[in-house]
Design an enzyme around this catalytic site. Structure first.
Site, PDB file in Angstrom:
ATOM      1  N   TRP A  76       0.802  -1.220   0.000  1.00 30.35           N
ATOM      2  CA  TRP A  76       0.000   0.000   0.000  1.00 30.35           C
ATOM      3  C   TRP A  76       0.839   1.276   0.000  1.00 30.35           C
ATOM      4  CZ3 TRP A  76       1.516   2.602   4.335  1.00 30.35           C
ATOM      5  CH2 TRP A  76       2.034   1.832   5.384  1.00 30.35           C
ATOM      6  N   ASN A  77       2.099   1.190   0.417  1.00 25.19           N
ATOM      7  CA  ASN A  77       2.849   2.430   0.633  1.00 25.19           C
ATOM      8  C   ASN A  77       3.307   3.097  -0.660  1.00 25.19           C
ATOM      9  OD1 ASN A  77       4.562   0.136   0.435  1.00 25.19           O
ATOM     10  ND2 ASN A  77       6.258   1.283   1.306  1.00 25.19           N
ATOM     11  N   LYS A  92      -2.509  -8.950  -6.990  1.00 26.91           N
ATOM     12  CA  LYS A  92      -3.261  -8.570  -5.796  1.00 26.91           C
ATOM     13  C   LYS A  92      -2.600  -7.349  -5.161  1.00 26.91           C
ATOM     14  CE  LYS A  92      -3.270  -9.653  -1.473  1.00 26.91           C
ATOM     15  NZ  LYS A  92      -3.751  -8.340  -0.946  1.00 26.91           N
ATOM     16  N   ASP A  95      -2.728  -4.094  -2.513  1.00 30.22           N
ATOM     17  CA  ASP A  95      -3.416  -3.849  -1.258  1.00 30.22           C
ATOM     18  C   ASP A  95      -4.729  -3.128  -1.559  1.00 30.22           C
ATOM     19  OD1 ASP A  95      -2.701  -3.661   1.920  1.00 30.22           O
ATOM     20  OD2 ASP A  95      -3.970  -2.002   1.277  1.00 30.22           O
ATOM     21  N   GLY A 112       6.755  -6.480   0.619  1.00 30.56           N
ATOM     22  CA  GLY A 112       6.035  -6.330   1.882  1.00 30.56           C
ATOM     23  C   GLY A 112       6.937  -6.648   3.058  1.00 30.56           C
ATOM     24  N   GLU A 116      10.954  -8.431  -1.922  1.00 29.13           N
ATOM     25  CA  GLU A 116      11.565  -7.216  -1.377  1.00 29.13           C
ATOM     26  C   GLU A 116      10.887  -6.931  -0.041  1.00 29.13           C
ATOM     27  OE1 GLU A 116      12.045  -2.527  -2.408  1.00 29.13           O
ATOM     28  OE2 GLU A 116      12.719  -3.970  -3.910  1.00 29.13           O
ATOM     29  N   LEU A 117      11.667  -6.990   1.043  1.00 28.36           N
ATOM     30  CA  LEU A 117      11.098  -7.048   2.387  1.00 28.36           C
ATOM     31  C   LEU A 117      11.499  -5.830   3.225  1.00 28.36           C
ATOM     32  CD1 LEU A 117      11.718 -10.882   2.849  1.00 28.36           C
ATOM     33  CD2 LEU A 117       9.708  -9.727   1.878  1.00 28.36           C
ATOM     34  N   CYS A 137      10.143   1.379   2.510  1.00 28.90           N
ATOM     35  CA  CYS A 137      11.010   0.303   2.981  1.00 28.90           C
ATOM     36  C   CYS A 137      12.484   0.688   2.935  1.00 28.90           C
ATOM     37  CB  CYS A 137      10.758  -0.968   2.177  1.00 28.90           C
ATOM     38  SG  CYS A 137      10.957  -0.772   0.389  1.00 28.90           S
ATOM     39  N   GLU A 175      11.539  -2.531  12.850  1.00 34.88           N
ATOM     40  CA  GLU A 175      11.132  -1.567  11.826  1.00 34.88           C
ATOM     41  C   GLU A 175       9.900  -0.808  12.301  1.00 34.88           C
ATOM     42  OE1 GLU A 175      10.611  -1.542   6.984  1.00 34.88           O
ATOM     43  OE2 GLU A 175       9.825  -3.256   8.094  1.00 34.88           O
TER      44      GLU A 175
END
Length: 524
Positions: A164-165, A188, A190, A239, A261-262, A295, A393
């Site tokens: 969503w960011n 999919k 958010d 996410g 990507e976390l 992130c 985080e």
């Protein structure tokens, strides 16, 4: 200072309603729905359809059928809708910026960063795809006798899960290379920020993308996640690290590939020879872009003891002067958080740190007078390891500042984390900065910039080390990860087995002599 969204022109609100009415039909849904609210005001923004597990299966069936014809097209034909999309996307800039602000609550200048990313990234792949995907000659088993080439085949249908960011940077920026590579996509996004993605899908269809190739489903991961992963030929996810581990576990039994990507707990190092005015301005961007919901934003700031006090004063002064608000103009330097849960996390981290002895240098409180999810950009010192925001985080507009006494100490402390996504180094000596950068365990490191230099270098890979991810976006890998590599080798003039008239022992001796000759003349 707040410019309330309710005071915006009627045409802006009408634009949002018109877009919602048009694009929600792109969601594969059997009739369920959910309402989303505008972060700036907390008021209802739109009602969006929800997908069931059956809808996800239907989306895959449609995408698979469309992908067959799409993959058979030359790369130049697959690129053509993307080039048209870039033109139309640029022409309709303000429309997409409005949507991004409405659904995320971010400041317009931060929405503009997404606009730039979704312009430059797809354009890069449109220009480079022909060369990257073209068959390549490789050295064969034997010179002249063996002709070997490497080919790239699409994975099939990619399952895309995006956050969503930065909904279109990740959602559109990662989907377009998958499409160019010849794949179909079941995406999919958010639900809170699906409007911007759906707007882009609609625009791509207007520009010539086959209608069924890019399918969109919406819903709770607990309800549709297993079906989404269970039908994919490859998974691309952006996410949290926790969710990334779950996706890897579900993908493993099927032996399908994935890129993740976390999370990050990204460090910024200010060396003693840094330009402190530039570093303070850079820290504003690095720490507080999109209210820290990025992130790759900076959450840990290490400053050499010789310049610590001077830097903190400059940084704090600039932070206190930041303009917060919700107007659809470029005036504000920071907007709102997006979700109530983010406000709760930020508030909890700051309050706990203060209770345990941290000092608030700037900010430190929510601003309900501006909107329900606003929180001041916050700087903390005296943060210790027993505080949650030290290592965990926060994902909000909060940064902790620490002293260091030597370059070696700064590097060690920057690397003292399970994450390794992004980092930043500030110094007047760029060569020194690059040497320090090479020793930091992060997928991207920026010198004299917080994150933008690496993020905007679309020709270079971007991703995480350690617990911050697997695989890369951008660069050649950002396209080629969506392909299967195939080797085709043809044999001529000689067989690889011994000719019928020669005993195998003699054949082995001949091959051995050939190996010596090929080595001597560097043919092997």
């Amino acid at each position: 200072m707040l410019t309330n969204m309710a005071t915006q022109t009627a045409s802006t609100r009408a634009l949002s309603d018109a877009v919602v009415s048009k694009i929600t039909g792109l969601v594969v849904s059997d009739g369920g729905s959910t309402a989303i609210n505008a972060p700036f005001t907390g008021e209802p923004l739109a009602t969006l359809p929800l997908s069931s597990a059956g809808d996800v299966e239907l989306a895959y069936a449609k995408a698979r059928e469309a992908q067959k014809a799409w993959a058979a097209l030359p790369v130049a034909d697959r690129v053509r809708p993307v080039l048209k999309f870039v033109d139309e996307f640029i022409a309709r800039r303000d429309e997409i910026l409005d949507i991004l602000q409405w659904e995320t609550g971010k400041a317009r200048r931060h929405a503009f960063e997404e606009f730039l990313d979704v312009t430059l990234g797809p354009l890069y792949y449109a220009r480079k795809a022909g060369k990257l995907l073209a068959p390549k000659r490789r050295a064969g088993a034997f010179p002249i006798a063996t002709r070997t080439s490497e080919h790239r085949q699409p994975k099939g249908v990619v399952g895309m899960i995006t956050p969503w960011n930065y909904p279109i940077s990740m959602g559109v920026g990662d989907t377009i290379p998958a499409l160019i590579a010849g794949n179909g996509v079941v995406h999919k996004p958010d639900t809170q920020t699906a409007l911007s993605v759906l707007w882009c899908v609609d625009l791509m269809i207007e520009c010539g993308l086959p209608r069924d190739l890019w399918q969109v489903v919406l819903g709770d991961p607990a309800e549709i996640g297993d079906t989404l992963i269970g039908n994919a030929d490859y998974i691309a996810f952006t996410g949290s690290t926790r969710a990334g581990r779950l996706i890897a576990e579900k993908a493993a039994p099927r032996l399908i590939g994935y890129s993740l990507e976390l999370g990050g707990k990204n460090p910024m190092i200010v060396l003693e020879d840094a330009d402190l005015d530039k570093a303070a301005r850079g820290a504003i961007r690095a720490c507080f872009s999109n209210a820290g919901q990025l992130c790759i934003s900076i959450e840990r700031l290490f400053v050499h003891e010789k310049v610590y006090d001077a830097f903190v004063e400059k940084f704090a002064t600039a932070t206190r002067a930041m303009k917060l608000g919700s107007s659809l103009t470029f005036d504000e330097q920071m907007g709102s958080l997006t979700y109530p849960r983010q406000l709760e996390t930020v508030t909890t981290h700051v309050e706990q740190a203060v209770e345990k002895g941290a000092t608030v240098v700037a900010g430190g409180k929510a601003r309900p007078d501006l909107g329900p999810l606003f929180y001041e950009p916050t700087i903390l010192t005296d943060v210790t390891t027993d505080m949650d925001l030290c290592a965990g985080e926060t994902f909000g507009p909060v940064v902790s500042v620490y002293r260091f006494s030597s370059e070696e100490e700064a590097i060690e402390r920057a690397n003292d984390t399970s994450y390794g996504l992004n980092a930043s180094v500030w110094t007047k000596n760029v060569a020194r900065g690059r040497r320090v950068a090479a020793r930091i365990q992060a997928g991207t490191v920026n010198v004299n910039e917080g994150y933008g230099s690496a993020m905007a270098s679309h020709d270079a890979p971007m991703g995480g080390m350690k617990q911050s991810g697997v695989g890369r976006r951008h660069g050649s890998e950002g396209l080629l990860k969506y392909t299967e590599v195939q080797t085709i080798a043809s044999q001529q003039f000689m067989e690889l087995d011994a000719p019928p008239q020669i005993a195998y022992a003699k054949y082995a001796d001949l091959l051995t002599s050939s190996l010596r000759t090929m080595k001597r003349f560097r043919l092997k």
